[in-house]
Design a protein around this motif. Structure first.
Motif, short mmCIF file in Angstrom:
data_model
loop_
_atom_site.label_atom_id
_atom_site.label_comp_id
_atom_site.label_asym_id
_atom_site.label_seq_id
_atom_site.Cartn_x
_atom_site.Cartn_y
_atom_site.Cartn_z
N ARG A 1 -96.80 -84.09 138.77
CA ARG A 1 -96.67 -83.82 140.20
C ARG A 1 -95.27 -84.13 140.70
O ARG A 1 -95.03 -84.17 141.91
N LEU B 1 -105.23 -80.92 137.16
CA LEU B 1 -106.27 -80.82 138.19
C LEU B 1 -105.67 -80.85 139.60
O LEU B 1 -104.86 -81.70 139.91
N PRO C 1 -112.03 -72.77 140.76
CA PRO C 1 -113.03 -73.45 141.60
C PRO C 1 -114.09 -74.17 140.75
O PRO C 1 -114.54 -75.26 141.11
N MET D 1 -108.19 -93.02 137.81
CA MET D 1 -108.77 -91.92 138.58
C MET D 1 -108.84 -90.70 137.67
O MET D 1 -108.05 -89.78 137.82
N LEU D 2 -109.74 -90.72 136.72
CA LEU D 2 -109.80 -89.64 135.74
C LEU D 2 -111.20 -89.06 135.66
O LEU D 2 -112.18 -89.75 135.91
N VAL D 3 -111.28 -87.78 135.32
CA VAL D 3 -112.57 -87.15 135.11
C VAL D 3 -112.83 -87.15 133.59
O VAL D 3 -112.17 -86.45 132.84
N SER E 1 -102.26 -90.23 150.53
CA SER E 1 -101.69 -90.24 149.18
C SER E 1 -101.16 -88.86 148.79
O SER E 1 -100.19 -88.75 148.06
N ILE E 2 -101.77 -87.81 149.34
CA ILE E 2 -101.32 -86.47 148.97
C ILE E 2 -99.90 -86.23 149.47
O ILE E 2 -99.06 -85.68 148.76
N LEU F 1 -113.49 -84.04 131.22
CA LEU F 1 -112.46 -83.01 131.09
C LEU F 1 -111.41 -83.44 130.06
O LEU F 1 -111.30 -84.62 129.73
N GLU G 1 -118.19 -85.05 138.98
CA GLU G 1 -118.18 -86.19 138.05
C GLU G 1 -117.49 -87.41 138.64
O GLU G 1 -117.95 -88.53 138.46
N ASN G 2 -116.39 -87.22 139.33
CA ASN G 2 -115.65 -88.35 139.87
C ASN G 2 -114.91 -87.89 141.12
O ASN G 2 -113.78 -87.42 141.06
N ARG H 1 -116.62 -79.20 138.90
CA ARG H 1 -117.00 -80.17 137.86
C ARG H 1 -116.30 -81.51 138.08
O ARG H 1 -116.90 -82.57 137.92
N ALA H 2 -115.02 -81.42 138.47
CA ALA H 2 -114.28 -82.67 138.70
C ALA H 2 -114.87 -83.45 139.87
O ALA H 2 -115.08 -84.65 139.79
N HIS I 1 -113.65 -89.53 143.53
CA HIS I 1 -112.43 -90.27 143.87
C HIS I 1 -111.23 -89.69 143.12
O HIS I 1 -110.16 -89.50 143.70
N ALA I 2 -111.45 -89.44 141.84
CA ALA I 2 -110.37 -88.87 141.03
C ALA I 2 -109.95 -87.52 141.59
O ALA I 2 -108.77 -87.22 141.72
N ALA I 3 -110.94 -86.70 141.91
CA ALA I 3 -110.62 -85.37 142.43
C ALA I 3 -109.88 -85.48 143.75
O ALA I 3 -108.89 -84.80 143.99
N GLY I 4 -110.37 -86.37 144.61
CA GLY I 4 -109.73 -86.55 145.91
C GLY I 4 -108.30 -87.04 145.77
O GLY I 4 -107.42 -86.63 146.52
N SER I 5 -108.05 -87.87 144.76
CA SER I 5 -106.72 -88.47 144.62
C SER I 5 -105.66 -87.47 144.19
O SER I 5 -104.47 -87.74 144.29
N VAL I 6 -106.08 -86.30 143.68
CA VAL I 6 -105.08 -85.29 143.32
C VAL I 6 -105.08 -84.15 144.33
O VAL I 6 -104.61 -83.06 144.06
N GLY I 7 -105.63 -84.42 145.51
CA GLY I 7 -105.50 -83.47 146.60
C GLY I 7 -106.58 -82.41 146.67
O GLY I 7 -106.43 -81.41 147.37
N ILE I 8 -107.67 -82.59 145.95
CA ILE I 8 -108.78 -81.65 146.07
C ILE I 8 -109.62 -82.06 147.28
O ILE I 8 -109.93 -83.24 147.45
N LEU J 1 -113.69 -75.54 137.79
CA LEU J 1 -113.10 -76.78 137.28
C LEU J 1 -113.13 -77.86 138.36
O LEU J 1 -113.46 -79.02 138.12
N ARG J 2 -112.81 -77.42 139.59
CA ARG J 2 -112.80 -78.39 140.70
C ARG J 2 -114.21 -78.87 141.01
O ARG J 2 -114.40 -80.05 141.31
#
Lengths: 517, 316
Positions: free
Chosen positions: A159, A104, B175, A91-93, A75-76, A96, B184-185, B180-181, B187-194, B177-178
């Motif tokens: 993005r 993010l 770092p 897909m939200l935190v 996906s990236i 935050l 907490e979630n 914490r993300a 999947h969400a963090a992974g989906s934005v490329g973390i 912020l990442r």
């Protein structure tokens, strides 16, 4: 070619378990349009989008995006190419803020410091640009569902998404939020974005989309200009029948009422729709409808997994309110859950243990507090033979079996022991043709021998084929009741399912067979 | 009784509470960083114990405090790395990995101690260097406050700096912020490329580094030698302190301070003639009470949240 932003050609995706989710599927999306991708559950929409978004790799086929062939690996990389996806499950935190969620992974700031002010500024800028009404400083956890969806869209836009995939975006929205979303979609279009709108709600497709591609059973049924086709035509493309499995079915001989359901809520909302119906011994009542219109709530209420707080459910005259699952089962209920692996079986336990998991407490299976192993072994062998469960041995963990055979274990447990009422929720979902046919036959046999059956299924062939009478659910609750399922055409059924038609309360009331005492 | 009160309301008591807070605080901050990334670091106890030993060994053999400190620090991070490898890469259960590390540390430190010093309980045969104490210029001249705040070990001051640093890191840095993300979630963090796993590796390493200072404080600050099982459950108390701190660095500091006070209380009660075994229970009893209180409070707040949510859904 030049006016197409995306064309997916001859995509075939076979999952490792041999399931063909997409077979030679093609999709072409013009630049700047809203393109509907439609079809029933399991038609292959999600798989196709996963392939596009890099979450699955196709076995065959090519993808061209902005004139170049692309191979999104994950996906990236898809995001980098300018493809954005708004998932149905966000897909939200939650803790935050809106701005933090948007940036993010691409946070502003130098030397490892997170520049919050700059994040707010950038988020504000993009919100302003697309005229969203949302406060970048609000915590996402405090937002309503519609606003969370906006954050997801903004994330994709931040993005640099040129093509946005909206996966059933209106499924979670109220009508007002849906209207707002459509305004936003128009704005995005004005700014030059292209959108793929996954939905099976015809009215929405008519309202917002230019072209539509319909999938069915993993294949492309066709592409059309939305203004050229009627809702009825789209409906036919979506739910049109494939090959039928022939089942020998003697005519129903309904006897006394087994299950009485009165004003049972179909959702958590206090003002939501309710259902009232009866099922008589020797009758199969099918429940058809687009998933998520109360089928799960109905099944859970009847099975004792969800407390009956309003309305009434009687099994053989006994109110099940407040009864434990075991007590309800003792009234004669057997339950095939839609979620085979969570509720249907204990995956790590063996076949024998699963076959007796609901009855092992009964006196006949133990002797002075010790289990009668020989009896259990013998019964297990009999059931494995009768239900044609393909396994290496009876002590094999159920997890090791194929989906169809796991379901046969569940069915063997639920169908043995002469149930008075069978609640079959998606009994043949995701299993092979042979097992499907076997289970359907068994259902019909049991009903011929006097069981009452409630069959909930997303498979229209199944409901039409197996049921004696039919109840149709849509987002407004029960939309139709047909006393004779064999007289219903799939076109008509589709229109009731999708909310194009609605029976009167009087007609629906036919589902209640008050015994005149 | 007045004896007890007099000893509690004394300058010495507050001074020693601050001093005894230090090891718990370091470990609790370590626990906090890991926890915010969604991995629970049960191995703090073992990390502290190993670092306490290697700090002493490093400083004694090199004759340099800095080398000793680096030894302790690297040891702590190395153990965290092992835990991270097994739990994140090999998918072992992180709790079991941590418990295993603690067990390894209990026996392993004695084994190393015996192989080097020939002694199974203390390292007094080695002359370890000790972190210096600091007199803070102006503050030391203020009556009462000067006696409480000044003259502490360098590491005690460092632990207070660490509170601010960890707060800044978690709340204000990229770092953080990442972390914490991811916590907490994921999947969400992974989906934005973390890179979720990489973030967790980092959090565990930082966690190990912080805990290692807690261990070194015990052997190179509070005492001047390593003694067998000298952490005495502080790694676990730190987990409790972090939980009580409710996910924030400042909260963790105050929760640690409570446990520091409990320990100081246990020390001063020994002077008034209560049975020592009874008195030594105080910090642990405080831990249990603290956790019960925390659970009760959280249950209540969760209930209100759920009610609130239901009401919200109902009104839609």
């Amino acid at each position: 070619m030049e006016d197409y932003i995306l064309s997916m050609e001859h995509i075939t995706k076979v999952y490792p378990n041999g399931f063909v989710a997409n077979r030679d599927v093609s999709l072409s999306v013009r630049k700047g349009e809203v393109h509907a991708l439609s079809g029933e559950n399991g038609a292959g929409k999600s798989t196709l989008m996963k392939v596009l978004f890099g979450e699955e790799q196709p076995e065959e086929g090519k993808i061209f995006f902005e004139g170049k062939e692309i191979h999104p690996e994950d996906s990236i990389s898809a995001i980098k190419m300018g493809i954005g996806m708004v998932h149905q499950h966000f897909m939200l935190v939650e803790s935050l803020t809106v701005a933090e969620n948007i940036v993010l992974g691409m946070e502003p700031g130098r030397f490892g410091c997170f520049n919050k002010r700059e994040a707010f500024r950038r988020a504000g800028e993009i919100i302003e640009k697309y005229k969203f009404t949302i406060d970048p400083r609000e915590r996402v956890g405090n937002l309503a569902v519609g606003d969370k969806q906006k954050v997801e869209i903004l994330k994709a836009l931040y993005r640099g998404a040129k093509l946005l995939i909206l996966d059933e975006p209106t499924a979670v929205l109220t009508p007002q939020e849906t209207e707002e979303l459509f305004v936003q979609i128009r704005r995005l279009q004005e700014q030059g974005h292209t959108l793929i709108f996954i939905s099976h709600k015809l009215r929405e497709i008519k309202q917002i989309c230019e072209h539509i591609t319909v999938l069915r059973g993993g294949r492309t049924v066709g592409e059309a200009k939305v203004s050229d086709v009627t809702e009825q035509e789209i409906s036919r493309m979506m739910v049109g029948r494939d090959v039928m499995l022939e089942i020998e079915k003697p005519p129903a001989k309904p006897a006394g009422t087994v299950l009485q359901v009165r004003s049972l809520p179909l959702s958590d909302r206090p003002d939501g729709p309710t259902a009232s119906f009866d099922i008589r011994a020797g009758e199969i009542l099918g429940v058809a409808g687009v998933e998520g219109n109360g089928q799960s709530e109905l099944a859970e209420s009847l099975a004792g997994l969800r407390p009956v707080e309003r309305g009434q459910v009687r099994i053989n005259g006994k109110d099940i309110k407040g009864l434990s699952v075991r007590k309800i089962r003792e009234l004669g209920l057997s339950h095939i859950s839609e979620d085979r692996m969570s509720y249907g079986c204990a995956a790590d336990a063996n076949i024998e243990e699963n076959l007796f998991s609901t009855t092992i407490y009964q006196k006949k299976y133990s002797h002075f507090g010790l289990l009668r192993k020989k009896l259990l072994d013998r019964r297990t062998d009999e059931l494995i033979k009768e239900y044609k469960i393909k396994c290496a041995e009876k002590k094999e963990p159920v997890r090791m079996l194929s989906g169809g055979n796991i379901q046969k274990v569940v069915v063997a447990r639920e169908f043995s022991g002469e149930p008075a009422l069978i609640l079959a929720n998606q009994p043949t979902r995701g299993i092979d043709v042979g097992a499907t046919e076997f289970i359907r036959k068994k259902l019909v046999d049991l009903r011929s021998n006097g069981a009452a059956v409630l069959l909930i299924s997303a498979d229209l062939n199944e409901v039409l084929e197996v049921s004696d009478s039919l109840l149709v659910l849509n987002s407004g609750g029960v939309s139709a009741y047909f006393p004779d399922a064999s007289a219903v055409s799939e076109d008509l059924l589709g229109e009731y399912m999708l909310g194009l038609r609605q029976m009167t309360a009087g007609e629906i009331g036919g589902a209640v067979h008050e015994t005149k005492a | 009784m007045p004896d007890i009160l007099r000893s509690i309301f004394s300058v010495d008591f507050v001074y020693s509470a601050l001093r005894l807070t230090t090891p718990v605080l370091f470990a609790a901050l370590g626990s906090l960083v890991a926890d915010r990334a969604g991995v629970i670091n049960i191995g703090l106890e073992g990390i502290m114990l190993f670092s306490a030993l290697t700090g002493v060994l490093g400083s004694a053999y090199s004759g340099s405090l800095l080398v000793g400190m680096l030894c302790g620090l690297v040891t702590g991070m190395f153990i965290a790395l092992i835990m991270a490898y097994f739990s994140l890469q090999m998918k072992a259960d992180i709790v079991l990995t941590g418990v295993a590390m603690n067990l390894v540390a209990t026996g392993g430190t004695v084994f190393i101690l015996y192989s080097i010093c020939g002694d199974k309980s203390v390292s007094t045969s080695l002359s370890s260097l000790v972190f210096p104490t600091l007199e803070i210029p102006i503050i030391k001249d203020i009556p009462v406050l000067g006696d409480i705040l000044s003259g502490h070990n360098l590491l005690t001051y460092l632990s207070l700096v660490a509170v601010v640093a960890v707060w800044f890191f978690l709340e204000k840095s990229k770092p953080g912020l990442r972390i914490r993300a991811v916590g907490e979630n994921d999947h969400a963090a992974g989906s934005v490329g973390i890179h979720v796993r990489r973030v967790r590796y980092g959090a565990l390493l930082l966690s190990g580094a912080l805990a290692s200072f807690g261990g070194m404080f015990l052997s190179m600050g509070m005492l001047t030698y390593f003694s067998k099982n000298m952490t005495a459950g502080r790694g676990y108390i730190a987990l409790a302190a972090q939980a009580l701190g409710n996910g924030s660095a400042v909260g963790t500091f105050f929760a640690s301070l409570v446990f520091g006070c409990a320990e100081a209380l246990s020390v001063s009660l020994q002077g008034v003639g209560l049975p020592p075994q009874f008195v030594q229970m105080v910090p642990y009893v405080a831990t249990v009470l603290g956790l019960v209180l925390y659970a009760a409070l959280r249950k209540r707040s969760k209930k209100t949240v759920r009610k609130h949510k239901r009401r919200k859904r109902g009104s839609q």
